[in-house]
Write a protein that holds these residues in place. Structure first.
Motif, mmCIF file in Angstrom:
data_model
loop_
_atom_site.group_PDB
_atom_site.id
_atom_site.type_symbol
_atom_site.label_atom_id
_atom_site.label_comp_id
_atom_site.label_asym_id
_atom_site.label_seq_id
_atom_site.Cartn_x
_atom_site.Cartn_y
_atom_site.Cartn_z
ATOM 1 N N ARG A 1 0.838 -1.200 0.000
ATOM 2 C CA ARG A 1 0.000 0.000 0.000
ATOM 3 C C ARG A 1 0.869 1.246 0.000
ATOM 4 N NH1 ARG A 1 -2.102 0.043 5.017
ATOM 5 N NH2 ARG A 1 -0.986 1.930 5.664
ATOM 6 N N GLY A 2 0.487 2.221 -0.817
ATOM 7 C CA GLY A 2 1.211 3.487 -0.866
ATOM 8 C C GLY A 2 0.261 4.665 -0.742
ATOM 9 N N ALA A 3 0.641 5.673 0.038
ATOM 10 C CA ALA A 3 -0.198 6.855 0.256
ATOM 11 C C ALA A 3 0.328 8.046 -0.533
ATOM 12 C CB ALA A 3 -0.244 7.205 1.744
ATOM 13 N N MET A 4 -0.582 8.905 -0.953
ATOM 14 C CA MET A 4 -0.259 10.130 -1.675
ATOM 15 C C MET A 4 -1.006 11.316 -1.079
ATOM 16 S SD MET A 4 0.666 7.610 -3.826
ATOM 17 C CE MET A 4 -0.864 6.860 -4.235
ATOM 18 N N LEU A 5 -0.371 12.493 -1.113
ATOM 19 C CA LEU A 5 -1.009 13.734 -0.678
ATOM 20 C C LEU A 5 -0.985 14.725 -1.840
ATOM 21 C CD1 LEU A 5 0.685 14.258 2.821
ATOM 22 C CD2 LEU A 5 -1.418 12.996 2.314
ATOM 23 N N ALA A 6 -2.118 15.341 -2.125
ATOM 24 C CA ALA A 6 -2.205 16.332 -3.206
ATOM 25 C C ALA A 6 -2.357 17.730 -2.610
ATOM 26 C CB ALA A 6 -3.382 16.023 -4.114
ATOM 27 N N PHE A 7 -1.486 18.635 -3.052
ATOM 28 C CA PHE A 7 -1.463 20.008 -2.538
ATOM 29 C C PHE A 7 -2.105 20.978 -3.531
ATOM 30 C CE2 PHE A 7 1.824 17.760 -0.349
ATOM 31 C CZ PHE A 7 1.850 18.296 0.919
ATOM 32 N N ASN A 8 -2.555 22.098 -3.000
ATOM 33 C CA ASN A 8 -3.101 23.141 -3.853
ATOM 34 C C ASN A 8 -1.998 23.699 -4.753
ATOM 35 O OD1 ASN A 8 -1.828 24.208 -1.500
ATOM 36 N ND2 ASN A 8 -2.738 26.218 -1.908
ATOM 37 N N GLY A 9 -2.263 23.749 -6.037
ATOM 38 C CA GLY A 9 -1.265 24.267 -6.975
ATOM 39 C C GLY A 9 -0.248 23.217 -7.349
ATOM 40 N N ARG A 10 0.438 23.446 -8.475
ATOM 41 C CA ARG A 10 1.401 22.474 -8.976
ATOM 42 C C ARG A 10 2.738 22.518 -8.226
ATOM 43 N NH1 ARG A 10 0.362 20.458 -14.368
ATOM 44 N NH2 ARG A 10 2.561 20.644 -14.953
#
Length: 392
Positions: A226-235
């Motif tokens: 299992r792998g986790a990802m975090l998405a931030f505002n903006g590139r």
């Protein structure tokens, strides 16, 4: 209800859709069965990197070579799903300088173009990168939208006559005298059941592959991670930025659409649908990403998700079972096509296991080669030179 086709493909991720497209181009009748919607499994639950293979150049040369071979092809045949961002590997102040030689040598062995640029030039291009970086290499990495990819594959396969049954779950296999002759599926929305008769069934179910195979009386072991990802505002960055070190937690940042995605972790699991994220994973990703993008902790996390890597590496699995190690990052990222007539005495059943989204087309081609060999179809794959349909 009854249906008849040449090949049933189980799994609507990139690999399953790729198999359906490949076989359709070779003139076969194909029905794809997916228990959810397209790309709702591992394919949509990754960080969005279209690998050049440079990440694995020092640790997994076979996978690195496969990724680089496919990277350029996918850019040509599914351009609507690819953002050619470029990539940048940076040596952080705390990273081992001795790894640089391994990285460069691995890239050379795999034929991956990795060009050293000055740290000042790297910081000019990516001003949010840690100002204390000690080395930088550019590679032609890219970002990939998995939904656009899978939809393009589906549209192209359906244009060639393929049938896609989403929200249909395989309940059982039709097996007689050691030969699979079809499957029985159930529409999860209506409860209606359908018998699909065919000559061959392809198991492209990703982390669910061993569960699907068990229904046909076949056993093999996957190594799920299992792998986790975090998405931030903006590139945040223009290029994909990675730490110049042995692959580890939180060492990659991908500008994907309007967001920047940081990842990932590697946690052994036995459950294909294990998509939880533990608090330590969030903290680990933040702290490790901050080592090369110092301001990221002050950004806003707008999304987070986890996916299960469907790894297949019998050697590493055996080591882990004996207690030698449990680090699934040591498992190879390459793939295997399992002809169960040869491995288990079950004719008409083929599984494609392991691999990465970047290598889906190669995986589909090799799987389709096996299927066509069994069916006496003498027509090569055309997916490396055929562009998928563009969205209307």
């Amino acid at each position: 209800m009854n249906m008849e086709t040449d090949v049933v493909v189980i799994g609507g991720g990139a690999t399953g859709a790729g198999v359906a497209w490949d076989l359709t181009l070779r003139g076969l009748r194909v029905t794809l069965v997916e228990m959810g919607d397209m790309a709702t499994g591992t394919s949509c639950r990754y960080h969005g990197l279209l690998h050049t293979g440079s990440r694995y150049a020092a640790s997994d040369p076979t996978s690195a070579w496969e990724c680089y071979q496919e990277h350029s092809i996918i850019k040509k045949v599914v351009p609507q799903a690819v953002d050619s961002t470029g990539g940048l590997f940076v040596l952080c102040p705390s990273d081992d300088e001795g790894f640089v030689e391994e990285f460069v040598g691995g890239c050379e062995m795999a034929g991956i173009p990795a060009e050293e640029i000055s740290t000042s030039e790297a910081l000019r291009r990516e001003p949010l990168v840690h100002p204390g970086i000690r080395a930088a290499y550019e590679v032609p990495d890219a970002a990939c939208d998995p939904f656009a990819l899978c939809n393009a594959l589906r549209d192209s396969a359906e244009a060639g006559g393929a049938t896609f049954l989403t929200y249909h779950e395989v309940g059982s296999f039709h097996t007689e005298d050691g030969r699979v002759g079809g499957v029985r599926v159930r529409d999860l929305r209506t409860g209606e059941e359908t018998d699909i008769r065919c000559s061959t069934v392809v198991n492209a179910a990703g982390p669910w592959a061993s569960h699907v195979a068990a229904k046909a009386g076949v056993e093999f072991q996957m190594m799920l991670s299992r792998g986790a990802m975090l998405a931030f505002n903006g590139r945040w960055t223009t290029a994909v930025v990675s730490r110049l070190r042995i692959p580890g937690d939180g060492d990659i940042f991908v500008p994907l659409g309007p967001l920047g995605v940081a990842g990932t972790t590697s946690v052994p699991t036995d459950e294909p649908s294990d998509t939880r994220i533990e608090e330590w994973e969030r903290k680990r990703i933040l702290s490790e990403t901050e080592a090369f993008l110092p301001g990221v902790r002050h950004g806003k996390v707008v999304r987070s998700w986890a996916g299960v890597r469907p790894l297949y590496d019998p050697g590493t699995a055996s080591d882990s079972a004996e207690g030698t190690h449990v680090d699934n990052r040591k498992a190879t990222r390459t793939f295997d096509v399992l002809d169960h007539a040869e491995t288990d005495g079950v004719e008409g059943f083929v599984s494609i296991v392991g691999g990465k989204l970047t290598t889906f087309r190669m995986m589909a081609e090799k799987t389709s080669d096996t299927v066509c060999g069994k069916l006496g179809v003498d027509k090569p794959s055309a997916t490396a030179t055929t562009e998928t349909l563009q969205p209307a």
